[in-house]
Design a protein around this motif. Structure first.
Motif, short mmCIF file in Angstrom:
data_model
loop_
_atom_site.label_atom_id
_atom_site.label_comp_id
_atom_site.label_asym_id
_atom_site.label_seq_id
_atom_site.Cartn_x
_atom_site.Cartn_y
_atom_site.Cartn_z
N PRO A 121 -24.41 25.74 72.95
CA PRO A 121 -23.03 25.68 73.43
C PRO A 121 -22.96 25.02 74.81
CG PRO A 121 -23.88 27.92 73.57
CD PRO A 121 -24.95 27.10 72.93
N ALA A 122 -21.77 24.67 75.22
CA ALA A 122 -21.60 23.96 76.50
C ALA A 122 -22.14 24.77 77.68
CB ALA A 122 -20.12 23.63 76.72
N THR A 123 -21.95 26.09 77.67
CA THR A 123 -22.40 26.90 78.81
C THR A 123 -23.36 28.00 78.38
OG1 THR A 123 -20.49 28.33 78.58
CG2 THR A 123 -20.30 26.49 80.13
N GLY A 124 -24.06 27.84 77.29
CA GLY A 124 -24.97 28.89 76.84
C GLY A 124 -26.32 28.31 76.46
N TYR A 125 -27.02 29.07 75.64
CA TYR A 125 -28.38 28.70 75.27
C TYR A 125 -28.49 28.50 73.77
CZ TYR A 125 -29.40 30.38 79.94
OH TYR A 125 -29.40 30.56 81.29
N GLY A 126 -29.36 27.60 73.39
CA GLY A 126 -29.71 27.37 72.00
C GLY A 126 -31.22 27.18 71.92
N GLU A 127 -31.65 26.40 70.96
CA GLU A 127 -33.09 26.22 70.80
C GLU A 127 -33.38 24.77 70.44
OE1 GLU A 127 -36.08 29.25 68.92
OE2 GLU A 127 -35.22 28.00 67.31
N VAL A 128 -34.47 24.24 71.00
CA VAL A 128 -34.90 22.88 70.72
C VAL A 128 -36.34 22.92 70.20
CG1 VAL A 128 -35.73 22.44 73.08
CG2 VAL A 128 -35.06 20.51 71.62
N MET A 129 -36.63 22.04 69.22
CA MET A 129 -37.98 21.92 68.69
C MET A 129 -38.57 20.60 69.18
SD MET A 129 -39.32 21.95 64.74
CE MET A 129 -38.22 20.66 64.25
N VAL A 130 -39.73 20.69 69.80
CA VAL A 130 -40.39 19.51 70.36
C VAL A 130 -41.77 19.40 69.72
CG1 VAL A 130 -41.22 18.40 72.48
CG2 VAL A 130 -39.16 19.81 72.54
N ARG A 131 -42.15 18.19 69.33
CA ARG A 131 -43.46 17.96 68.71
C ARG A 131 -44.51 17.77 69.79
NH1 ARG A 131 -45.83 16.98 64.22
NH2 ARG A 131 -44.13 16.55 62.82
N PHE A 132 -45.61 18.52 69.66
CA PHE A 132 -46.79 18.38 70.53
C PHE A 132 -47.99 18.18 69.63
CE2 PHE A 132 -44.24 20.34 73.86
CZ PHE A 132 -44.68 19.64 74.97
N GLY A 133 -48.57 17.00 69.64
CA GLY A 133 -49.73 16.73 68.81
C GLY A 133 -49.37 16.87 67.33
N ALA A 134 -50.09 17.74 66.64
CA ALA A 134 -49.86 17.93 65.21
C ALA A 134 -48.89 19.07 64.93
CB ALA A 134 -51.19 18.20 64.51
N GLY A 135 -48.42 19.75 65.97
CA GLY A 135 -47.55 20.90 65.75
C GLY A 135 -46.23 20.77 66.49
N ASN A 136 -45.37 21.70 66.19
CA ASN A 136 -44.05 21.76 66.85
C ASN A 136 -43.99 23.02 67.69
OD1 ASN A 136 -43.04 19.44 65.54
ND2 ASN A 136 -42.64 20.63 63.71
N SER A 137 -43.21 22.96 68.76
CA SER A 137 -42.99 24.15 69.57
C SER A 137 -41.49 24.32 69.78
CB SER A 137 -43.72 24.03 70.91
OG SER A 137 -43.24 22.94 71.64
N LEU A 138 -41.07 25.56 69.78
CA LEU A 138 -39.65 25.89 69.96
C LEU A 138 -39.43 26.41 71.37
CD1 LEU A 138 -39.16 27.66 66.53
CD2 LEU A 138 -38.35 25.39 67.17
N HIS A 139 -38.33 25.98 71.99
CA HIS A 139 -38.04 26.37 73.37
C HIS A 139 -36.56 26.70 73.52
CE1 HIS A 139 -41.95 24.86 74.58
NE2 HIS A 139 -41.71 23.85 73.77
N THR A 140 -36.27 27.62 74.41
CA THR A 140 -34.88 27.90 74.76
C THR A 140 -34.33 26.66 75.44
OG1 THR A 140 -35.45 30.22 75.11
CG2 THR A 140 -33.37 29.45 76.05
N ALA A 141 -33.11 26.28 75.03
CA ALA A 141 -32.53 25.04 75.55
C ALA A 141 -31.11 25.28 76.05
CB ALA A 141 -32.52 23.97 74.47
N ALA A 142 -30.72 24.50 77.04
CA ALA A 142 -29.35 24.48 77.56
C ALA A 142 -28.98 23.02 77.75
CB ALA A 142 -29.25 25.24 78.88
#
Length: 178
Positions: A121-142
């Motif tokens: 959301p515009a003023t909240g948190y969501g989640e982003v998936m980023v690829r690192f090497g052969a795997g993916n990692s999930l992170h809190t995103a704003a």
């Protein structure tokens, strides 16, 4: 000679136990000390394995063969050399080509392209998936610009603040040379 063989066997077993228990601590403490002598076959694992096999072969040949000491010594050295080469070619060499770590640092995130998995959301948190090497990692995103970002959006991580990836929508330029 039996004492020499038993000593080499015990030294190899002690090296293996110490490596398992405190190998990382010793490796970090001695990091880079032996870089001057960086011959692949002088790997500590290969040397310790060869010494252990030498001791074990010597003990077994002394107890269970009728060979003389000189022949046992020569045969033990040959067996140790063969097993050290086999260990190097079958284990050490392939491991050098493998991925060292799947770990990453949060400081590695800026500049990475990711995909929104939980809407931001515009003023909240969501989640982003980023690829690192052969795997993916999930992170809190704003959102970096305080804009809402739907799931499935391609984003770029601008910076990381307090463990939160600040992301902005990724816009690919059409026709531009990269």
């Amino acid at each position: 000679m039996q004492t020499l063989y038993l000593g080499c066997l015990a030294l190899g077993v002690i090296f293996a136990v110490v490596s398992v228990l405190v190998g990382d601590l010793i490796g970090n403490a001695l990091d880079g000390v032996f870089d001057l002598v960086s011959f692949d076959f002088l790997n500590p694992t290969v040397l310790a394995g060869g010494i252990t096999v030498f001791g074990g072969a010597g003990v077994l040949l002394t107890r269970y063969s009728g060979l003389e000491d000189g022949a046992i010594l020569a045969l033990s050295l040959l067996i140790a050399a063969f097993m050290a080469v086999l260990l190097f070619l079958a284990v050490i060499k392939p491991m050098d080509k493998s991925e060292v770590s799947t770990g990453f640092s949060m400081q590695d995130l800026p500049g990475r392209i990711g995909e929104i998995t939980v809407p931001v959301p515009a003023t909240g948190y969501g989640e982003v998936m980023v690829r690192f090497g052969a795997g993916n990692s999930l992170h809190t995103a704003a959102s970096f610009e305080q804009l809402s970002l739907p799931a499935g959006s391609k984003v770029v991580v601008i910076e990381v603040r307090e463990g939160v990836a600040l992301v902005s929508e990724f816009e690919e330029r059409k026709g531009a040379d990269v």
